[in-house]
Design a protein around this motif. Structure first.
Motif, PDB file in Angstrom:
ATOM      1  N   SER A 171      31.065  68.651  39.985  1.00 38.52           N
ATOM      2  CA  SER A 171      30.564  69.299  38.770  1.00 38.52           C
ATOM      3  C   SER A 171      29.125  68.830  38.614  1.00 38.52           C
ATOM      4  CB  SER A 171      31.415  68.927  37.559  1.00 38.52           C
ATOM      5  OG  SER A 171      31.249  67.561  37.247  1.00 38.52           O
ATOM      6  N   ASN A 172      28.552  69.038  37.476  1.00 40.63           N
ATOM      7  CA  ASN A 172      27.180  68.589  37.243  1.00 40.63           C
ATOM      8  C   ASN A 172      27.125  67.159  36.709  1.00 40.63           C
ATOM      9  OD1 ASN A 172      26.051  71.065  38.036  1.00 40.63           O
ATOM     10  ND2 ASN A 172      26.466  71.945  36.003  1.00 40.63           N
ATOM     11  N   SER A 173      28.262  66.500  36.656  1.00 42.20           N
ATOM     12  CA  SER A 173      28.329  65.148  36.107  1.00 42.20           C
ATOM     13  C   SER A 173      27.834  64.123  37.128  1.00 42.20           C
ATOM     14  CB  SER A 173      29.761  64.817  35.696  1.00 42.20           C
ATOM     15  OG  SER A 173      29.880  63.483  35.291  1.00 42.20           O
ATOM     16  N   SER A 174      27.342  62.997  36.625  1.00 47.14           N
ATOM     17  CA  SER A 174      26.960  61.870  37.485  1.00 47.14           C
ATOM     18  C   SER A 174      28.082  60.842  37.568  1.00 47.14           C
ATOM     19  CB  SER A 174      25.705  61.199  36.929  1.00 47.14           C
ATOM     20  OG  SER A 174      25.941  60.721  35.607  1.00 47.14           O
TER      21      SER A 174
END
Length: 891
Positions: A171-174
């Motif tokens: 996803s776009n999460s770190s």
């Protein structure tokens, strides 16, 4: 009617209706009415039989709940349940993994076939994934080293070219959630449960999540690691070297120490109670206990998992799960598909899918450090409901309960006090606590005597195949020990100073409650979270007593006893559930604890503890039974008959080759060539033989009548003083503690192997003033090797990075260093260096080195003589065998 004068008390007693009455009684009419109101309670014998019958019903229900697994979903159900875990699809993955056979690190099956299969399945999933899902894929080959501080002997773990298959559902999460399994297995085992089942479950969870049209809030990284059994190497390579490792904020580790049944949550954290709360809030089939966590981390259980690596080297919190049922097949050839019900796959998949979605959607995963709030207490209730609360809340709850218990105990004493002198009341109170605790002591002594007796007649582990024998061998003497003292005290006390049996039963139960209350207080002081079980033992009787003390029935002994006994049912039921869970884990485990330990002592003491936990109150009811010996007598008879049966008949034989439920004896045999070199490099001694590593109490005596050569086996105890590591080819540091109880059988040398083990060593003096010596060493060996170093000088540093860690094993009063070397894909020879500091110049050896090679993946090089020897073992013996070499040098 006749009068009897009691000289000791100076009173006259009158015999009336078979009981003694004090004719000089000066108590008030009100006190007399109180005593009369609490008439003797005599229960018929069938009441005790009714209690036994109810206990059997409860046990059966607990057994059902313990082994209850959900109905599996099949491929035909996909359209009906498109977002649900499909067990049959995961089973097909598992079938393929098991078909490769055993997959030890370095084998073609592990490094090629398993990697190709998982890679192919992942690529198919990527092709069918929803466009909204971003999936990345990587095959990692890693090399590294680190120290494992196992108990009692640790090791330095060096690995070369081991493999990981890593899949990232992005996803776009770190931030990422890690899910880990391992696809390698121990030699001789196809690894169905350990750990193919969990890898198959992970593939199916990846399949379902990849089909979703809505990405999760955070990344999910699926780690299929290829070197866990070696031990714990590929996970270290991943968490310390992989490019995605830095973004992982929490992990789920999936393991096994058995096959089938339900996976159990047995480690959590450290700290981070939000993880347990997430588990509680999300999974449909909860099963876990903090008792398992404290037992596992105490070192009692001889095993470890990748949880340790992620926790210690990644500093990441996580959850550790394992299938623990049917540990008989653990690490054996029986760990195949037939040992795994498809419902087990469904149970594991349902929980993992729900937990993964919950954690990967949690806001907490973005910043887990803010939620490291300490430890928690957790346990499931029959697999139906999961209880969890903080350690602080548990301490407060325990202390409040201690106060309630103390208050209700005082209230009960005040009720009993009416009509009884203070001195006599205190005497009765002390006896009410002393009689049960003395019964507990006798109970533990009785099981120790039984364990020693059975061992003396070579009948230990008689319950290994038939765990129900534990009820007759250990539960019966414990119950008798807990009941016989109240009976004897009751008969003696009536003659000395009359008190009604109802009140006496009340006092005894109050005494038991106070004993458990004291243990609860102690457990709280020492922060033992497992004391929640004792809390439950105290909770229900205390609340029941508190309720009655505030009601109009507070002085009605019959009502009090009825309510109090009824209040013991919930925790008795729960204790039986715990008993089934514990025995299913520990009984199979006794087959691999070594020959020096008497397993009957372990199981006997454990059975005594669980029996007392579940029956400590109800055994005091024996004083109310009209004919108590009719209960105690049959229990004694059952015990005696069972002891005689296991000693004199085949009933006590511990092992079975039943293909549907095998309970094998574990035997390790290494066909070993040994070469010992002196300081000049010359061979000072050379021989060959079979090293028999004894894993349980009956090794090797159980097969002497079938294999005559074993009768000529030599104890290796004398070797242990003369040679490093007893001159034996150790495969794991754990075997060092049992080596003195193993045997050596001279035999022809094994065939010449393709990769003979050897050592090339060179020394150079770095500082002649105080003899700082640098040693460069290069070994040529198979893909599994052990190097043991025993320096006379001080080992200051070496090529493995951090300060050299001693193994904890001493030889000739000096430290040793245990290096475990494992190679996955073929690489270069193993090279390392060490620096030694010698304070005084000497012409003698400064370093002893032993190099051990294990030819696990060279089964074709087994000699015909060795094959014939192995064929003599019976079908109930599971034999792990391969060629090995032991070579030592003095430098």
């Amino acid at each position: 009617m006749a009068d009897v004068y009691n000289e000791e008390k100076g009173i006259r007693l009158r015999v009336h209706n078979g009981e003694y009455e004090d004719t000089t009684d000066v108590r008030s009419p009100e006190e007399r009415r109180h005593i009369k109101k609490h008439a003797n309670i005599h229960l018929p014998t069938y009441v005790a039989l009714l209690v036994v019958f109810c206990g059997i019903i409860f046990f059966g229900l607990a057994y059902f709940l313990q082994y209850r697994i959900p109905k599996p979903l099949l491929i035909k159900d996909i359209e009906t349940y498109p977002n649900q875990f499909i067990a049959e699809r995961a089973l097909n993955h598992l079938r393929q993994l098991v078909s490769f056979g055993s997959k030890p690190v370095g084998s073609y099956e592990n490094e090629v076939l398993a990697v190709e299969f998982i890679t192919r399945e992942v690529r198919f999933i990527m092709q069918r994934a929803n466009p909204a899902q971003k999936i990345s894929f990587d095959i990692q080959k890693c090399t590294g080293s680190y120290t494992l501080k196992f108990k009692p002997h640790g090791l330095t773990n060096y690995y070369s070219q081991v493999q990981n298959i890593v899949v990232k559902l992005g996803s776009n999460s770190s931030s990422s959630l890690l899910i880990n399994c391992h696809f390698d297995s121990v030699p001789t085992s196809p690894g169905g449960s350990d750990d193919g089942l969990n890898c198959a479950v992970m593939l199916e969870v990846l399949e379902i999540l990849s089909r979703s049209d809505k990405p999760l809030k955070h990344n999910v990284i699926f780690l299929f690691n290829g070197a866990e059994e070696s031990p714990l190497q590929a996970s270290h390579g991943f968490i310390t070297q992989h490019k995605w490792a830095h973004e992982i904020k929490a992990f789920i580790n999936l393991e096994a120490c058995g096959a089938g049944g339900r996976e159990i949550l047995f480690q959590a954290g450290p700290n981070h109670p939000w993880l347990v709360q997430s588990y509680s809030d999300s999974v449909p089939h909860p099963h876990g206990s903090v008792v398992g966590e404290e037992l596992f981390q105490s070192g009692i259980i001889p095993s470890d998992t990748d949880f340790r690596i992620f926790r210690d080297f990644g500093k990441i919190p996580g959850l550790d799960f394992a299938h623990s049922t049917n540990g008989y097949v653990y690490h054996t050839s029986y760990d195949g598909l037939h040992a795994i019900p498809i419902g087990t796959i469904q149970h594991t998949g349902d929980n993992l899918l729900a937990l993964t979605k919950h954690l990967a959607s949690s806001e907490i995963l973005s910043n887990t450090k803010d939620y490291a709030e300490g430890k928690c207490i957790y346990f499931d209730i029959m697999g139906i409901y999961f209880v969890r609360y903080s350690e602080l809340a548990g301490t407060i709850l325990n202390l409040i309960l201690v106060l309630i218990s103390a208050y209700t105990s005082v209230k009960n004493l005040l009720i009993v006090k009416k009509g009884i002198a203070n001195a006599e009341l205190w005497k009765l109170f002390i006896l009410a606590c002393g009689v049960p605790v003395l019964g507990w002591i006798i109970a533990f002594l009785s099981v120790l005597i039984t364990a020693v007796l059975l061992d003396a007649f070579n009948s230990s582990m008689s319950w290994f195949t038939r765990p129900s024998l534990i009820l007759f061998l250990y539960y019966c003497p414990v119950l008798v020990s807990c009941m016989i003292l109240p009976i004897l005290f009751n008969r003696h006390h009536i003659k000395k100073n009359p008190i009604k049996t109802g009140l006496q039963g009340q006092l005894f139960m109050n005494g038991v409650q106070l004993l458990w209350t004291g243990l609860l207080l102690g457990g709280s002081i020492f922060s033992i979270r497992s004391t929640f079980a004792i809390m439950l033992v105290v909770l229900f009787p205390s609340l029941s007593s508190l309720f009655i003390s505030m009601s109009r029935w507070r002085e009605n002994t019959k009502v009090w006893l009825g309510a109090y006994i009824s209040s013991t049912i919930p925790f008795t039921f729960f204790a039986q559930y715990l008993t089934i869970t514990a025995m299913s884990l520990f009984v199979p485990m006794t087959g691999r604890i070594g020959a020096s330990k008497n397993p009957d002592i372990i199981i006997g003491l454990f059975a005594a503890l669980l029996c007392i936990l579940s029956s400590s109150y109800i055994t005091q009811v024996i004083v109310l039974i009209r004919s108590p010996w009719k209960i105690v007598g049959p229990l004694c008879g059952l015990y005696v008959v069972t002891v005689l049966a296991v000693i004199l008949t085949p009933l006590g034989f511990p092992y079975s080759a039943n293909p549907s439920a095998p309970t094998p004896q574990r035997i390790h045999v290494y066909h070993t060539e040994r070469i010992f070199h002196d300081i000049l490099g010359h061979v000072r001694h050379q021989d060959s033989g079979y090293w028999l590593m004894n894993l349980d109490r009956h090794s090797p005596d159980s097969v002497i009548s079938l294999i005559p050569e074993i009768a000529d086996g030599q104890s290796v105890k004398n070797m242990c003083e003369k040679e490093l590591a007893c001159g034996l080819p150790h495969f794991t540091a754990r075997s060092l503690q049992i080596s003195e109880n193993t045997h050596w059988i001279p035999a022809p040398a094994p065939p010449v192997v393709h990769q003979p083990t050897n050592l090339d060593a060179s020394k150079s003096s770095l500082n002649p003033a105080y003899e700082r010596i640098h040693c460069s060493l290069q070994t040529i060996s198979p893909d599994r090797m052990t190097v043991l170093l025993s320096p006379v000088a001080k080992l200051t540093d070496w090529s493995f990075g951090k300060e050299a860690e001693e193994s904890g094993y001493e030889w000739q009063n000096r430290p040793t260093y245990y290096i475990n070397y494992v190679q996955g894909l073929t690489g270069s020879p193993f090279e390392f260096w060490i620096n030694l500091e010698v304070t005084e110049k000497s012409q003698n050896s400064i370093l002893e080195i032993a190099v051990i090679g294990h030819y696990i993946n060279n089964q074709g090089e087994i000699s015909e003589h060795f094959r014939q020897f192995l064929r003599k073992y019976p079908d109930w013996a599971h034999v792990t065998a391969w060629p090995a070499t032991y070579k030592s040098w003095s430098l």
